[in-house]
Design a protein around this motif. Structure first.
Motif, mmCIF file in Angstrom:
data_model
loop_
_atom_site.group_PDB
_atom_site.id
_atom_site.type_symbol
_atom_site.label_atom_id
_atom_site.label_comp_id
_atom_site.label_asym_id
_atom_site.label_seq_id
_atom_site.Cartn_x
_atom_site.Cartn_y
_atom_site.Cartn_z
ATOM 1 N N MET A 209 -0.846 -1.173 -5.796
ATOM 2 C CA MET A 209 -2.133 -1.144 -5.095
ATOM 3 C C MET A 209 -2.958 -2.390 -5.406
ATOM 4 S SD MET A 209 -1.933 1.279 -3.110
ATOM 5 C CE MET A 209 -3.412 0.653 -2.418
ATOM 6 N N CYS B 85 -6.625 0.036 1.493
ATOM 7 C CA CYS B 85 -6.093 -0.071 0.132
ATOM 8 C C CYS B 85 -7.023 0.590 -0.881
ATOM 9 C CB CYS B 85 -5.871 -1.534 -0.244
ATOM 10 S SG CYS B 85 -4.442 -2.286 0.551
ATOM 11 N N ASN C 97 0.842 -1.193 0.000
ATOM 12 C CA ASN C 97 0.000 0.000 0.000
ATOM 13 C C ASN C 97 0.878 1.244 0.000
ATOM 14 O OD1 ASN C 97 -1.948 1.979 0.460
ATOM 15 N ND2 ASN C 97 -3.013 0.835 2.022
#
Length: 113
Positions: A21, A40, A2
């Protein structure tokens, strides 16, 4: 992953940021990490927003808000509405931004998660 995605986006590396991501999201999904999924999703949306992809960012935030609601994460829902407010403001949609900001404030006020 992340944080890597966020760092890559800050360096202007759109593709690398989105790939990081995507991997972070999949890891959280495999681990059944509800907080991680919401986090996220927020980061993923912010990356799209950073690159001017507002409609995709909004779609990601709507998905994240739904997940946060499903998981009972009121502060996660509030964070989604706050980021939506910022995106709407960046687009010059001030009434929509104010609506989202008020929703965020109400949720934050009632959050105890």
């Amino acid at each position: 992953l992340n944080q890597l995605g966020i760092m890559e986006s800050q360096n202007g590396q759109r593709v690398k940021a989105l790939n990081a991501m995507r991997q972070a999201f999949m890891c959280c999904r495999q681990l059944d990490d509800a907080d991680g999924l919401v986090s996220c999703s927020l980061s993923w949306a912010s990356i799209h927003a950073r690159f001017g992809e507002h409609s995709i960012a909004e779609q990601r935030l709507r998905e994240a808000e739904g997940m946060a609601a499903e998981f009972g994460a009121i502060s996660g829902q509030a964070a989604c509405h706050l980021l939506l407010a910022l995106i709407k403001a960046a687009q010059g949609l001030m009434a929509a931004a104010a609506k989202e900001a008020v929703l965020a404030a109400e949720l934050y006020t009632n959050a105890n998660d």
